[in-house]
Design an enzyme around this catalytic site. Sequence first.
Site, short mmCIF file in Angstrom:
data_model
loop_
_atom_site.label_atom_id
_atom_site.label_comp_id
_atom_site.label_asym_id
_atom_site.label_seq_id
_atom_site.Cartn_x
_atom_site.Cartn_y
_atom_site.Cartn_z
N ARG A 16 0.83 -1.21 0.00
CA ARG A 16 0.00 0.00 0.00
C ARG A 16 0.87 1.26 0.00
NH1 ARG A 16 -0.57 4.73 2.56
NH2 ARG A 16 -0.14 3.71 4.55
N ASP A 17 1.49 1.58 1.12
CA ASP A 17 2.25 2.83 1.21
C ASP A 17 3.42 2.78 0.23
OD1 ASP A 17 2.89 5.34 2.08
OD2 ASP A 17 3.33 4.78 4.15
N HIS A 208 5.35 4.87 12.53
CA HIS A 208 5.32 4.75 11.06
C HIS A 208 6.28 5.81 10.53
CE1 HIS A 208 2.90 4.26 7.18
NE2 HIS A 208 3.50 5.41 6.97
N HIS A 210 8.90 7.43 7.83
CA HIS A 210 9.49 7.51 6.48
C HIS A 210 10.96 7.91 6.66
CE1 HIS A 210 5.92 6.96 3.83
NE2 HIS A 210 5.32 7.15 4.99
N CYS A 241 4.26 9.24 0.24
CA CYS A 241 2.88 9.68 0.08
C CYS A 241 2.79 10.65 -1.09
CB CYS A 241 2.39 10.37 1.36
SG CYS A 241 0.74 11.06 1.17
N ASN A 250 9.29 4.51 2.82
CA ASN A 250 9.12 4.10 4.21
C ASN A 250 10.44 3.54 4.72
OD1 ASN A 250 6.24 3.63 2.95
ND2 ASN A 250 5.99 3.73 5.16
P1 HMG Z 1 -13.22 14.27 -2.90
O1 HMG Z 1 -13.00 14.68 -4.31
O2 HMG Z 1 -13.33 15.33 -1.86
O3 HMG Z 1 -14.45 13.25 -2.72
O4 HMG Z 1 -12.04 13.26 -2.49
P2 HMG Z 1 -15.87 13.16 -3.30
O5 HMG Z 1 -16.69 12.46 -2.27
O6 HMG Z 1 -16.32 14.48 -3.80
O7 HMG Z 1 -15.68 12.17 -4.55
C1 HMG Z 1 -14.92 12.52 -5.68
C2 HMG Z 1 -14.79 11.30 -6.57
O8 HMG Z 1 -14.09 10.26 -5.88
C3 HMG Z 1 -16.12 10.69 -6.99
O9 HMG Z 1 -15.91 10.06 -8.25
C4 HMG Z 1 -16.34 9.61 -5.96
O10 HMG Z 1 -17.17 8.58 -6.41
C5 HMG Z 1 -14.94 9.11 -5.79
P3 HMG Z 1 -16.20 10.83 -9.65
O11 HMG Z 1 -17.63 11.24 -9.55
O12 HMG Z 1 -15.26 12.03 -9.70
O13 HMG Z 1 -15.91 9.80 -10.67
N1 HMG Z 1 -14.71 8.48 -4.49
C6 HMG Z 1 -14.18 7.26 -4.33
N2 HMG Z 1 -13.76 6.34 -5.22
C7 HMG Z 1 -13.27 5.20 -4.72
N3 HMG Z 1 -13.17 4.93 -3.40
C8 HMG Z 1 -13.59 5.84 -2.50
C9 HMG Z 1 -14.12 7.06 -2.96
N4 HMG Z 1 -14.59 8.14 -2.33
C10 HMG Z 1 -14.97 9.01 -3.27
N5 HMG Z 1 -13.45 5.56 -1.20
C11 HMG Z 1 -11.21 11.41 -1.22
C12 HMG Z 1 -11.99 12.72 -1.19
C13 HMG Z 1 -10.93 11.03 0.20
C14 HMG Z 1 -12.01 10.35 -1.93
C15 HMG Z 1 -9.88 11.68 -2.00
O14 HMG Z 1 -9.28 12.81 -1.47
C16 HMG Z 1 -8.93 10.53 -1.96
O15 HMG Z 1 -9.21 9.44 -2.45
N6 HMG Z 1 -7.74 10.72 -1.37
C17 HMG Z 1 -6.75 9.65 -1.29
C18 HMG Z 1 -5.62 10.08 -0.48
C19 HMG Z 1 -4.64 8.96 -0.30
O16 HMG Z 1 -4.89 7.80 -0.56
N7 HMG Z 1 -3.43 9.36 0.19
C20 HMG Z 1 -2.40 8.42 0.46
C21 HMG Z 1 -2.68 7.62 1.71
S1 HMG Z 1 -2.38 8.49 3.23
C22 HMG Z 1 -0.70 8.22 3.53
O17 HMG Z 1 0.01 7.75 2.68
C23 HMG Z 1 -0.15 8.52 4.91
C24 HMG Z 1 0.10 7.26 5.73
O18 HMG Z 1 1.00 6.38 5.08
C25 HMG Z 1 0.70 7.65 7.09
C26 HMG Z 1 1.89 8.61 6.98
O19 HMG Z 1 2.87 8.27 6.30
O20 HMG Z 1 1.78 9.65 7.59
C27 HMG Z 1 -1.21 6.50 6.00
MG MG Z 2 3.15 6.55 5.10
#
Ligand code: HMG
Ligand code: MG
Length: 311
Positions: A16-17, A208, A210, A241, A250
């Site tokens: 994933r990450d 966690h 990086h 990220c 990571n």
């Molecule tokens: P948004 O645009 O505000 O959401 O995004 P929305 O509700 O308006 O939906 C927009 C579109 O996304 C729509 O589709 C929805 O259907 C779709 P469209 O009409 O444009 O075709 N949608 C989805 N599709 C699939 N699965 C879903 C979903 N929800 C809505 N669950 C949203 C808000 C949260 C969806 C968006 O911002 C997003 O997906 N962000 C992903 C961010 C991400 O994955 N970041 C990386 C992970 S975090 C990380 O790495 C940190 C971590 O490792 C810890 C660390 O290191 O600190 C965990």
């Molecule tokens: Mg991370």
Amino acid sequence: MSGLPKRVQVVEVGPRDGLQNEQAPVSVAQRIALCNALSHAGFTAIEAGSFVSPRWVPQMADTDQVLTGISRRPGTRYPVLVPNLAGFEAALAAGAEEVAVFAAASEPFSQKNINCSIAQSLERFAPVLQAAQQEGVRVRGYVSCVLGCPYQGQVAPDQVAAVAAQLLAMGCYEISLGDTIGRGTPGQARQLWEVVGRRVPRDQLAGHFHDTYGQALANVYASLLEGIAVFDSAVAGLGGCPYAQGATGNLATEDLLYLLEGLGIDTGVSLELAVQAGAWISAVLGRPNGAKAGQALGRRQQGALAERPGP
Ligand code: HMG
Ligand code: MG
């Protein structure tokens, strides 16, 4: 050595990450093969992907196929990230038994990463936690930017503690604190555990880290001294990220396992098989292996094979 935990749970986040930030295309079959290689190596927690918008993170599209395609090893958990109820429902339909919600300790990062404020994100997680409880699905919570934010710089430990405590109160069984941009140093890490530990029991906290500034392993050691016994890492030091520019991979799992083995701390994971998994995914991605121990032990494994008498 006293004061260190006897056993550490390693949460392997490479599928994933790790893969969410790689530019080279990785097929569903390769993502499944990575998860299977990791469970074969003995990891009991493998973050298999995320149910987020494929427009935002295209690398994690088709996580449902990954979840249904892996050979589930008994006793192994395969958590997936979900940002909202839609993601949770899709994860549940694909057979997820554990999910992770992800909040941030910094407002600008929350906006960039999930397009809402911290408070709004917690509101979105509430129905996820409710539904998860009804379905018997475990929920892990993440807090990002715990030792710095790419947009606002400093992040106060009290702010991290406040978000972590809310996630715990909402029903997360464990809170993983993410140094998303890998900028923190061991002194800061110790202070963080000290502050957050006042509001969340240390046996419900995970680190966690990086490795952008090469501090991840030192931060783990500092955290071990603070009684933290769960760490997230990715084989071959994959990833980062997409919404934290400049953040590199990571902490490499192979380096973490090498450190823990040296300290006599049990993980239940085969370092040799983890090294093989890291070498394999590096070859798939066509990029150098980011794990130092992975490189060194990989060379030794190859040497041993070359020296082995033929059939
Ligand atoms: P948004 O645009 O505000 O959401 O995004 P929305 O509700 O308006 O939906 C927009 C579109 O996304 C729509 O589709 C929805 O259907 C779709 P469209 O009409 O444009 O075709 N949608 C989805 N599709 C699939 N699965 C879903 C979903 N929800 C809505 N669950 C949203 C808000 C949260 C969806 C968006 O911002 C997003 O997906 N962000 C992903 C961010 C991400 O994955 N970041 C990386 C992970 S975090 C990380 O790495 C940190 C971590 O490792 C810890 C660390 O290191 O600190 C965990
Ligand atoms: Mg991370």
